[in-house]
Every structure is written in C-alpha cells, then in structure tokens.
Design an enzyme around this catalytic site. Sequence first.
Site, short mmCIF file in Angstrom:
data_model
loop_
_atom_site.label_atom_id
_atom_site.label_comp_id
_atom_site.label_asym_id
_atom_site.label_seq_id
_atom_site.Cartn_x
_atom_site.Cartn_y
_atom_site.Cartn_z
N MET A 13 1.77 39.87 -7.35
CA MET A 13 3.05 39.24 -7.58
C MET A 13 3.10 38.05 -6.67
O MET A 13 3.39 38.18 -5.49
CB MET A 13 4.17 40.23 -7.28
CG MET A 13 4.20 41.33 -8.31
SD MET A 13 5.29 42.63 -7.80
CE MET A 13 4.55 43.08 -6.28
N GLY A 14 2.75 36.89 -7.17
CA GLY A 14 2.82 35.66 -6.39
C GLY A 14 4.14 35.72 -5.68
O GLY A 14 4.19 36.02 -4.52
N THR A 15 5.17 35.55 -6.37
CA THR A 15 6.52 35.96 -5.95
C THR A 15 7.28 35.09 -5.01
O THR A 15 6.75 34.44 -4.12
CB THR A 15 6.47 37.35 -5.25
OG1 THR A 15 5.78 38.25 -6.07
CG2 THR A 15 7.85 37.88 -5.01
N THR A 16 8.61 35.19 -5.23
CA THR A 16 9.56 34.77 -4.21
C THR A 16 10.54 35.92 -4.06
O THR A 16 11.13 36.37 -5.03
CB THR A 16 10.35 33.53 -4.70
OG1 THR A 16 9.45 32.53 -5.10
CG2 THR A 16 11.25 33.02 -3.61
#
Lengths: 233, 232
Positions: A13-16
Amino acid sequence: MDQNFDFNAPHSMGTTIIGVTYNGGVVLGADSRTSTGVYVANRASDKITQLTDNVYVCRSGSAADSQVVSDYVRYFLHQHTIQLGQPATVKVAANLVRLLAYNNKNFLQTGLIVGGWDKYEGGQIYGVPLGGTIVQQPFAIGGSGSSYLYGFFDQAWKDGMTKDEAEELVKKAVSLAIARDGASGGVVRTVIINSEGVTRNFYPGDQLPIWHDELESHNSLLDILGAPEPMNI
Amino acid sequence: MDSVDESQRTLYPYVTGSSVVAIKYKDGILMAADMGGSYGSTLRYKSVERLKPIGKHSLLGASGEISDFQEIMRYLDELILNDNMWDDGNSLGPKEVLNYLTRVMYNRRNKFNPLWNSLVLGGVKKGQKYLGTVNMIGINYEDNHVATGLGNHLARPILRDEWNENLTFEEGVRLLEKCMRVLLYRDRSAVNKIQISKITEEGATVFPPFSLKTYWEFSAFKNPTVGAEGSW
C-alpha cells in the site's frame, strides 16, 4: 522499462495515512490505492481497520504484514476486553501493535497509525512506524504520500480544532498527497471516533478539490470541442 | 563492452512519461497520452506534451525518459530540415520516419547506451494510413492499434475487442478515452490530464488538454470490509 511489469511483486500500500486529534476525539484518514509494482491491484481498498468499537488503525506498507498484525491485535484485544469487562483503552491497543511490530522488526514492513477514543484520556493518536517505536502525537502522518505533507501540516495544523475542521484538514491533506504521490490514489476514506461513536465517510476522487496544474473533469473531449482547436500544424 | 565511458551510459530513467495509445481510424490516426512526467513515484510535472507532429505527415508519441524524447525531437527536427532543403516536392512519410527512428534506437542499444523510450509513430501520406512503434531495444512493428508500457496490458485487449477499420472520429475518441480511463484507474504513474491528437491527409491537430471523469460509486467501494474486518 516496458518489459519490467512484475505482476508478482508484493502487494504494497503505497499509501497516505493520517490521524488527527481534535477537541472531542480523533479523525483518521487514508487513500484507497493498493499497488503491485506499477499495477493498481485495488483502487478502492479500505486501509482504516477496526480493532475494537472505539479504536481503529490506519495501515501502510506491506498489505499482507499490516493485515496480519491488525488481525492479531484485534484477536488479543477481544480477549482483553472480555477479561477487563469494559472497552480497551487506546493506549493498550497501540502498545499491542507496538509489541508485534517491535518483536518482529526484521520481518515486518508496515507503518501504522492507531487512533481512538476512551473515557480516561479522550481522543488519542499513536504512531507506530517501522521498527516498532511508539510515539503519541497530536497528529500523525504516514505512508509514501506523507512526504508531501510535512510542510502542509507544519503550517495548517492547529490545536483545538472542531470535528468538522479536523475532517476537512484530513480530507484536504490526503487529496494533496494523492495529487503528487503515484503510490496513493482512489478515494479518500475518513473515520471519526468520539464519545458518541464512530462515523465512516467516503469521498470519491471526483469530489475532491482541484489542485495546481489539474483540470476540471469531463465525460469526453467531444463535449468540450466546438471546432477542433489546432495547437500546432 | 561499450563505446562510451561508464559515466556516460544511460543506466536508468529519471523523469518518465507513461503509456501512449494509438489507433487507425477512418480518416487517419488518433493518438492519446497523458501529460504526466513522473520522477520515480512522485508525479512531478503535470503539463508535459508527449505528442508532437513531425513534418507534414506524421505524429510522434513518446513514453519513457523525457530528456531522451527531447533529444529525439532534435534529431527529427534536423531530419525534417534536411528533407525540406532538398526542395524537391517530396517529403518524408511516417514509414520512413519510423524507420529512421528504429535505426537510431537499435544502434544506441548496440552500444549499451539506449534512448530510454517507447515511441509511437502514426501518419497518413497519399491516402495511406500508417501506425507503428519502436522501443529502447529497437523492437519495431506496425499494427492497426498500438500502445506502450502498461497500455499494452490494459488498452490493447479493449482495442482488440472494439476496434474496427471504419471508426469515425467520434467513435475513435470515445474508444481512446475508454482506454485512457482504465489506465487512470490501474496505472500508478497515470495523471488525469490527457491530450488526444489526430493526423489525417489534411494535417495534424493536437487538441487542448482535458481531464476525464472517473467512477467510484459502486456500493462495494463504499464499505468494502463490512462483514470482513481487516480485509482490504
């Protein structure tokens, strides 16, 4: 470059992810993109996971690692709640996450933000980054997209915000990170936790603000064209 | 093993453009690409033009390293200039331009110093439509529809299903938009600012940039983990 799409790359999950306290509870926020290399495996993931009725966790990094850690914590907290006879505190939940992250630090690649509300300390946010450090913060940001938000939060976060101000801040921040982080995208999900309970919200990509160098969206170029406008011949 | 110093070889790309998709249609070629220049996983530049007309008869679309694309544009400017200086009434057609590019790309590959791009070249000359592609290792082919990068995996299957040789301009644009929308959903390096261009016997047109609407209202998206806490 063309030949290198590894569809068997680990799901990450690359994610922010974001967690913010306000004057009655917490607001958690996240994007919804899960990628395997360059391919978006899930464009509508739910990265804000329930641990108990009053404590949730935002997951980032390896999808598998973060899922299994939160599964274990949910299991332990369930037993703990039965033994205790009342809802677990946010601090206990966060420390259980820390124990797993710390004792398995050589194997896990997941950064987590634990947030919730309990009757003793009110709203609390705990960051548990790689390595298993635990740090209580008025707000926490994590995931690859958070790199783009340090300056933003330094300027925009204020003590004593209302619930609506806090949610607006989280939504704006995730949306800004999505604009610049290729590993974040999709919809913005928020979870608000306070003495009254838990509220989940969902903001699809086309409902988010337009930032610099972005354009209003259309169904088709054909709707915009009057006569074709040549840019160069 | 190489003809230049180690320090001069291209080892990996820095600022990259994502997929280009192109189709033949009734009057010529339609090509689409987004305007993103990514710096690793950062979406750093959002107004990069990756579709350029070449001479009178061709359109070039590029993905990969943007600085190498700009260098290729310089080579092509010189090629077209020299072609014009002959002043003989003949001008290079799309097939000749792509052949030139193929030689450039393949020769660089042989020196272990590639131009890190995948190129799409389309055009019309004397009523003959042409569409082809060449990449950083010199692989070159023509087809009725081509794509670079993730477009090969996501857009080509759609085109295999829905392309036919009598597409009108409107049908072609909608088909390309369908492909670009899928790339927006599923390609990490895609940016929602798209340029479509067309080339016909009359000439080339690059349309102004626009953004596509995306759909997120599936009920499964609103609450995916209801009843299955901890899943994604």
